[in-house]
Design an enzyme around this catalytic site. Structure first.
Site, PDB file in Angstrom:
ATOM      1  CG  HIS A   1      -0.169   2.025   6.861  1.00  0.00           C
ATOM      2  ND1 HIS A   1       1.118   1.599   6.656  1.00  0.00           N
ATOM      3  CD2 HIS A   1      -0.943   1.318   6.000  1.00  0.00           C
ATOM      4  CE1 HIS A   1       1.121   0.660   5.717  1.00  0.00           C
ATOM      5  NE2 HIS A   1      -0.104   0.481   5.296  1.00  0.00           N
TER       6      HIS A   1
ATOM      7  CD  GLU B   1       2.133   5.107  -4.299  1.00  0.00           C
ATOM      8  OE1 GLU B   1       1.404   4.289  -3.699  1.00  0.00           O
ATOM      9  OE2 GLU B   1       3.261   4.818  -4.759  1.00  0.00           O
TER      10      GLU B   1
END
Length: 327
Positions: free
Chosen positions: A130, A61
């Site tokens: 998540h 990321e």
């Protein structure tokens, strides 16, 4: 000409149309090319535009966001996808130290026209990391715009506006709503302005402020209270969390005299506190009751089936309405 699309289909169409219109636009992220993204938001785009404009990246990321910053500084308009909002933490330093500060740091000589798309929120039975709603990290960072659609029409129009914006935009997509319903969406390209809230339902008894998934809970609760009590709630979709549409917030509270904020993020230091501050600063004399919040709890978002006990629902919003109106 319009047809009914889901939010995910509207997002794909916005990306497709901007890729076709502007050769400077490109996409990058994990699995967004051949696989079409974890939720298939970019499905079919690598076949149309090639691997140099729809780029499959490593699982990194910080590298994705850092690369996007470099691309933006060199004339491209990158749209980066982070698979889930809580996966963004390795790239957080790149966002707050570089993307958000570049215009200030260079005294306006350089801008960073980039978008970071990421699904967020609970309700899909996801495991840890998540299901986070940590939008206030970004709202608290000067130099970023933060946008959250709640329906397909806004998803397309807001994303097109975000891609065309000269500054970095965090574009949060409510995971639970991706395929929850369809709505009429024009085929042609159009824009929904950033920084402008939408009055979804007008009313005189209470103002409800919500965004993303929580807008639907707020609307259902408002309709239920109208049926049960005859109370007419004004429901407002903020759409852009930074910059907030202060005028619409204040004007609504001046009309109704009562307010309720609904968000699924944790309560402490959530955006609801800032909205209450705006109301206290600019509409305090109009209030007939304290402003109430219905939010997630100050615990990690629980996994799987027990996340239903964490998320604000219609009954909790209904109770908040009752307590505020009857105060």
């Amino acid at each position: 000409m319009s047809r009914k699309l889901t939010i995910i289909q509207a997002i794909t169409e916005a990306l497709d149309q901007k890729l076709a219109e502007d050769e400077g636009v490109m996409l990058l992220g994990e699995d967004i090319g051949i696989n079409g993204g974890v939720f298939r938001a970019t499905e079919g785009l690598i076949e149309k535009y090639g691997s140099e404009r729809v780029v499959d990246t490593p699982l990194a990321e910080a590298g994705i966001i850092g690369s996007a910053i470099g691309l933006a500084l060199n004339g491209m308009i990158p749209v980066a996808e982070i698979q889930f909002l809580a996966f963004i933490y390795p790239g957080f330093e790149q966002i707050v130290s570089h993307a958000a500060r570049m215009r200030y740091r260079t005294r306006g000589q350089f801008a960073v026209p980039m978008v970071i798309r990421t699904p967020y929120g609970a309700g899909i039975r996801g495991p840890e990391l998540h299901s986070e709603s940590v939008e206030t990290f970004f709202v608290h960072t000067p130099g970023l715009k933060v946008v959250v659609p709640s329906n397909p029409y806004d998803a397309k129009g807001l994303l097109i506006s975000a891609i065309e914006d000269p500054d970095p935009v965090i574009f949060l997509e409510p995971t639970k709503l991706y395929r929850a319903f369809k709505e009429e969406v024009p085929e042609e390209m159009y824009r929904v302005p950033l920084g402008k809230a939408r009055v979804v339902q007008e009313g005189n008894d209470l103002s409800i402020f919500a965004w993303g998934t929580m807008l639907r809970e707020a609307l259902q609760a408002a309709k239920r209270m109208e049926q049960e009590k005859g109370w007419k709630c004004e429901v407002i979709d903020l759409r852009t969390l930074y910059p907030l549409d202060r005028d619409t917030i204040v004007q609504s509270v001046q009309k109704t005299g009562r307010a309720l904020v609904v968000h699924e993020a944790h309560k402490t230091a959530g955006l609801g506190a800032e909205i209450i501050s705006i109301i206290n600063d600019e509409a305090l004399i109009y209030l007939k009751a304290p402003v109430k919040r219905v939010t997630g709890f100050d615990v990690p978002v629980p996994q799987f089936c027990i996340e239903d006990d964490y998320l604000p629902n219609v009954e909790r919003v209904r109770q908040g309405i009752v307590e505020t109106v009857l105060f």
